[in-house]
Design a protein around this motif. Structure first.
Motif, PDB file in Angstrom:
ATOM      1  N   SER A   1      27.153 -29.451  -2.113  1.00  0.00           N
ATOM      2  CA  SER A   1      27.458 -28.182  -1.455  1.00  0.00           C
ATOM      3  C   SER A   1      27.656 -28.394   0.045  1.00  0.00           C
TER       4      SER A   1
ATOM      5  N   THR B   1      37.124 -25.965   1.555  1.00  0.00           N
ATOM      6  CA  THR B   1      37.952 -25.991   2.754  1.00  0.00           C
ATOM      7  C   THR B   1      39.182 -26.870   2.537  1.00  0.00           C
TER       8      THR B   1
ATOM      9  N   GLU C   1      36.130 -24.320  -8.074  1.00  0.00           N
ATOM     10  CA  GLU C   1      34.958 -24.018  -8.912  1.00  0.00           C
ATOM     11  C   GLU C   1      35.217 -22.844  -9.857  1.00  0.00           C
TER      12      GLU C   1
HETATM   13  N1  LIG Z   1      35.320 -19.634   7.624  1.00  0.00           N
HETATM   14  C1  LIG Z   1      34.344 -20.478   7.984  1.00  0.00           C
HETATM   15  N2  LIG Z   1      33.791 -20.380   9.198  1.00  0.00           N
HETATM   16  C2  LIG Z   1      32.814 -21.229   9.584  1.00  0.00           C
HETATM   17  N3  LIG Z   1      32.330 -22.209   8.824  1.00  0.00           N
HETATM   18  C3  LIG Z   1      32.830 -22.360   7.604  1.00  0.00           C
HETATM   19  C4  LIG Z   1      33.872 -21.511   7.117  1.00  0.00           C
HETATM   20  N4  LIG Z   1      34.192 -21.893   5.864  1.00  0.00           N
HETATM   21  C5  LIG Z   1      33.393 -22.934   5.592  1.00  0.00           C
HETATM   22  N5  LIG Z   1      32.579 -23.233   6.622  1.00  0.00           N
HETATM   23  C6  LIG Z   1      31.603 -24.315   6.668  1.00  0.00           C
HETATM   24  O1  LIG Z   1      32.223 -25.482   6.265  1.00  0.00           O
HETATM   25  C7  LIG Z   1      31.367 -26.291   5.497  1.00  0.00           C
HETATM   26  C8  LIG Z   1      32.048 -26.685   4.220  1.00  0.00           C
HETATM   27  O2  LIG Z   1      32.300 -25.538   3.474  1.00  0.00           O
HETATM   28  P1  LIG Z   1      33.006 -25.587   2.072  1.00  0.00           P
HETATM   29  O3  LIG Z   1      33.007 -24.187   1.570  1.00  0.00           O
HETATM   30  O4  LIG Z   1      34.311 -26.248   2.202  1.00  0.00           O
HETATM   31  O5  LIG Z   1      32.030 -26.464   1.231  1.00  0.00           O
HETATM   32  P2  LIG Z   1      32.050 -26.782  -0.319  1.00  0.00           P
HETATM   33  O6  LIG Z   1      32.100 -28.241  -0.460  1.00  0.00           O
HETATM   34  O7  LIG Z   1      33.113 -25.981  -0.980  1.00  0.00           O
HETATM   35  O8  LIG Z   1      30.632 -26.261  -0.774  1.00  0.00           O
HETATM   36  P3  LIG Z   1      30.205 -25.472  -2.104  1.00  0.00           P
HETATM   37  O9  LIG Z   1      29.992 -26.500  -3.167  1.00  0.00           O
HETATM   38  O10 LIG Z   1      28.922 -24.806  -1.708  1.00  0.00           O
HETATM   39  O11 LIG Z   1      31.280 -24.504  -2.413  1.00  0.00           O
HETATM   40  C9  LIG Z   1      30.105 -25.489   5.292  1.00  0.00           C
HETATM   41  O12 LIG Z   1      29.119 -26.003   6.141  1.00  0.00           O
HETATM   42  C10 LIG Z   1      30.473 -24.105   5.694  1.00  0.00           C
HETATM   43  O13 LIG Z   1      29.397 -23.471   6.291  1.00  0.00           O
END
Ligand SMILES: Nc1ncnc2c1ncn2[C@@H]1O[C@H](COP(=O)(O)OP(=O)(O)OP(=O)(O)O)[C@@H](O)[C@H]1O
Ligand SMILES: [Mg+2]
Lengths: 251, 269
Positions: B56, B62, B182
């Motif tokens: 996570s 992103t 997901e």
């Molecule tokens: N719009 C945003 N503004 C600020 N920070 C963000 C934003 N979107 C994502 N982040 C930050 O970027 C990082 C990566 O987020 P991301 O959602 O890409 O992770 P992920 O790998 O998809 O995690 P998960 O398995 O929980 O979905 C996180 O620390 C999140 O807090």
């Protein structure tokens, strides 16, 4: 007048019947201004609300950035001014202001204009709130399939926001219906002014105003029921029909 | 079925190599001070089914959102069919219509029925005729087993049903690539299977897919490649056989061992 009324009820009856023309005309003008002012006001509110809610992104071309910023500032001032001054004063300023610059606006048009501007200032906030209340995923779902940001707004976000703000819109209409009474100050022959005229002949103001109180009440009461009905209709059906022609029998 | 409608001649003589659809070069994304993607490089070939794993916050969502341009990268380039993505809204819209996205939270349009959801893109973006859009929608809804529900609104469906509609909606655009973020994470366990099955059969049709998932079994069985993300880097990019048995990265080994342990605790399989 062959027999002079002897009590309040007879006076009310006399005024209501003798001046029925005035009251009917007043009712029509009141309704026209409420409807026209509210509907145009909604349009103003939607435009202002959408612009207020729009974000300036770094990738926008410079002229667009400047334009958006200008509009945002203008709209902010507009909202603030109209929310922080009484409508009766707005009516005077708009009506006499427009006449002063040489445009012979008639009282009804001025009345509609004031109601519109007033409604717009209030609705802008409501629209913005309505848009904000829609999950960001709705917009992203639309964008992700190639819809333009404006298309996503029009086809996806606004219809949902609209549904949420219908109660507020109904409220605004009822408020406007009652607020048109202040337009007597610029000589609009709406209900209030007509009551004043009708009551003036016999110095029976109390009875005359009772007549229009009843008219206002009935109008508001009726429209309130109608809006509730519409809301119920808009809430949609709880059930859906299974498309049996596409059912497969392998379950 | 699929004919070469654009009449484009095959550019490369090395016909054995499938075409590259998407290439990402040094893709980086920061939110303020917080750098979420760090110079990501990888490419997607036609027919690839790429699963993206990672803990996570490692930047998986992103990355997908950058690829679909819901987020604009702060640095780096994305190429689609060999050309760098355009910057104008029009170019982005066109590109997005060919790279669909399926979200964890479905994002079905709540103001539209299942059928209208599946016709929205084809009507408003591709400007197909009503009949054509309708037929396409029905065909894809049938393929995910949701055709009987064309008159239902999203609020009237279960999570698994919603996600199958969302997939059908994506397919209606005839995308070159479909991105999944997901797709089963918001579902009740008993509904995960129905969605994964749909995706498995999609993979067999040769659709190019990029799937962020926590479903290890699915990633193992279906993907042509598995990427592992950690703190904004891709630390492993390998075929599933190698990924699950002999990964290079220590982070992946750690991740897998934790997963296997959890699996045993749950008494799965
Ligand atoms: N719009 C945003 N503004 C600020 N920070 C963000 C934003 N979107 C994502 N982040 C930050 O970027 C990082 C990566 O987020 P991301 O959602 O890409 O992770 P992920 O790998 O998809 O995690 P998960 O398995 O929980 O979905 C996180 O620390 C999140 O807090
Ligand atoms: Mg995520």
């Amino acid at each position: 007048m062959e027999n002079t009324p002897t009590n309040m009820f007879e006076w009310i009856w006399l005024i209501a019947t003798q001046y029925s023309q005035l009251f009917i005309e007043g009712t029509i003008i009141t309704l026209i201004i409420s409807f026209a002012g509210t509907i145009t006001g909604f349009i103003v509110g939607f435009i202002v609300g959408i612009v207020e809610d729009s974000k300036i992104t770094p990738s926008d071309p410079l002229p667009q950035k400047i334009l958006t910023r200008c509009f945002k500032i203008i709209f902010k001032i507009y909202i603030e001014v109209f929310r922080d001054t009484p409508m009766i004063v707005q009516a005077m300023i708009v009506y006499f202001g427009i006449r002063q610059i040489g445009i012979q606006i008639d009282p009804i048009s001025a009345g509609i204009l004031v109601t519109m501007l007033n409604t717009g200032a209030y609705m802008a906030e409501t629209v913005r709130g309505g848009i904000k209340s829609i999950d960001i995923g709705q917009r992203e779902g639309a964008l992700a399939m190639g819809m333009s940001p404006i298309g996503a707004m029009i086809h996806i976000v606004l219809p949902q926001a609209f549904k949420n703000i219908i109660p507020e819109m109904a409220n605004m209409f009822l408020t406007n219906l009652k607020m048109t009474s202040v337009l007597n100050v610029i000589g609009v022959k709406e209900l209030f002014l007509q009551a004043k005229t009708a009551g003036g002949t016999y110095y029976k103001y109390f009875e005359s105003y009772l007549v229009i109180a009843a008219i206002y009440f009935v109008l508001c009461f009726l429209f309130n029921r109608i809006f509730l009905l519409i809301e119920k209709k808009m809430a949609g059906k709880k059930d859906y029909v299974l498309a049996v022609e596409y059912m497969e029998n392998n379950e | 079925m699929k004919t070469n409608e654009k009449g484009s001649k095959p550019k490369n003589e090395k016909a054995s190599k499938p075409e590259e659809i998407i290439r990402v070069e040094e893709l980086s994304k920061s939110f303020g001070e917080h750098q979420v993607l760090r110079k990501i490089d990888f490419s997607v070939k036609k027919g690839d089914v790429i699963c993206i794993l990672g803990s996570s916050g490692s930047g998986k969502s992103t990355l997908l959102r950058c690829i679909n341009q819901l987020e604009t990268q702060t640095y780096g380039k994305i190429y689609f069919e060999g050309k760098e993505l355009g910057k104008t809204q029009k170019e982005i819209n066109r590109y997005r219509s060919r790279v669909g996205m399926v979200f964890q939270s479905f994002n079905l349009f709540n103001n539209m029925t299942v059928l209208k959801n599946c016709m929205a893109g084809t009507r408003k973006v591709l400007h197909l005729s009503k009949e054509e859009a309708h037929d396409r929608a029905i065909a894809h809804l049938k393929s995910v087993g949701m055709a009987p529900f064309i008159n239902a609104y999203p609020a009237q469906l279960s999570g698994g049903q919603k996600q199958r509609v969302a997939i059908a909606r994506g397919l209606c655009m005839n995308p070159d690539v479909l991105l999944f973020d997901e797709p089963t994470s918001a579902l009740d366990p008993e509904m995960v299977g129905e969605v994964l099955n749909v995706m498995k059969s999609l993979a067999k049709t040769g659709l190019t897919m990029l799937i962020v998932t926590h479903e290890m079994g699915f990633a193992h069985d279906v993907s042509s490649r598995v990427l592992f993300m950690d703190k904004g880097y891709i630390v492993e990019d390998a075929p599933p056989e190698k990924f699950f048995t002999n990964p290079d990265s220590g982070r992946v080994k750690e991740f897998l061992s934790r997963y296997i342990q959890k699996d045993k605790e749950n008494g799965d399989e």
